[in-house]
Design a protein around this motif. Structure first.
Motif, short mmCIF file in Angstrom:
data_model
loop_
_atom_site.label_atom_id
_atom_site.label_comp_id
_atom_site.label_asym_id
_atom_site.label_seq_id
_atom_site.Cartn_x
_atom_site.Cartn_y
_atom_site.Cartn_z
N TRP A 101 0.82 -1.20 0.00
CA TRP A 101 0.00 0.00 0.00
C TRP A 101 0.86 1.25 0.00
O TRP A 101 2.03 1.24 0.33
CB TRP A 101 -0.98 0.01 1.17
N LEU A 102 0.20 2.35 -0.38
CA LEU A 102 0.81 3.68 -0.42
C LEU A 102 0.12 4.54 0.62
O LEU A 102 -1.10 4.46 0.79
CB LEU A 102 0.62 4.30 -1.81
N GLU A 103 0.89 5.34 1.33
CA GLU A 103 0.33 6.32 2.26
C GLU A 103 0.74 7.72 1.82
O GLU A 103 1.91 7.96 1.56
CB GLU A 103 0.82 6.07 3.69
N CYS A 104 -0.23 8.61 1.74
CA CYS A 104 0.01 10.02 1.45
C CYS A 104 -0.32 10.79 2.72
O CYS A 104 -1.48 10.79 3.16
CB CYS A 104 -0.85 10.50 0.29
N ASN A 105 0.67 11.44 3.31
CA ASN A 105 0.52 12.14 4.59
C ASN A 105 -0.11 11.24 5.66
O ASN A 105 -0.96 11.65 6.41
CB ASN A 105 -0.31 13.42 4.43
N PRO A 117 -0.48 13.75 -4.09
CA PRO A 117 -0.52 15.14 -4.53
C PRO A 117 0.76 15.88 -4.13
O PRO A 117 1.43 15.52 -3.15
CB PRO A 117 -1.74 15.71 -3.80
N ALA A 118 1.08 16.92 -4.87
CA ALA A 118 2.31 17.68 -4.63
C ALA A 118 2.35 18.20 -3.19
O ALA A 118 1.34 18.67 -2.66
CB ALA A 118 2.42 18.83 -5.61
N GLY A 119 3.50 18.08 -2.57
CA GLY A 119 3.70 18.59 -1.22
C GLY A 119 3.36 17.61 -0.11
O GLY A 119 3.61 17.90 1.06
#
Length: 160
Positions: A101-105, A117-119
């Motif tokens: 899996w991928l985690e964003c923030n 997303p950017a940042g």
């Protein structure tokens, strides 16, 4: 009191005071409990060792994901690697599951190969879980299931 009755009373008083053989009687009463305790400790340690073997198989497979040098789109091959590692360590019928899996923030995403997303901070993880059944040698007079006890070993590693 007649002579035979008087003799029996003396014999009973003498037997009451006599402590010879008391240790043997105590040991005879305690031996089954000690044997049961030793058997339980042996079985528990064997089950714990089997669980550690599954954890090592899962760790070996998860570490293989980091040694590839690049992020892949599919990590299903780790499943067969985990099963063969568990079988080599003595597992009778291991089953492995792989999760990527991928985690964003810190929020889990539905797609492993998506782009955050950017940042946002991103992290990709691989988790390997290996499950098997441990069959104790002693079932404890029916206290344990005859079908065995399920044991699981798991490992998670960040790959990016």
């Amino acid at each position: 009191m007649s002579a035979p009755a008087n003799g029996r009373a003396r014999l009973l008083r003498r037997l009451r005071r006599d402590r010879r053989g008391a240790a043997a009687v105590e040991m005879a009463l305690a031996a089954p409990l000690l044997t049961l305790a030793i058997a339980a400790i042996f079985d528990l340690s064997q089950g714990f060792a089997a669980r550690l073997d599954l954890v090592q198989a899962a760790q070996r497979s998860a570490e293989l994901a980091t040694s590839l040098g690049q992020v892949r789109t599919n990590y299903d091959f780790l499943q067969s690697e985990a099963v063969s590692a568990a079988t080599a360590s003595g597992a009778t019928n291991p089953v492995a599951a792989v999760d990527a899996w991928l985690e964003c923030n810190g929020t889990r995403q539905s797609q492993m190969n998506a782009v955050c997303p950017a940042g946002q901070q991103f992290a990709r993880y691989i988790s390997v879980e290996v499950t098997d059944t441990y069959f104790p040698l002693f079932t404890g007079a029916g206290l344990l299931e005859a079908g065995g006890v399920p044991i699981t070993g798991a490992a998670t590693v960040r790959i990016q």
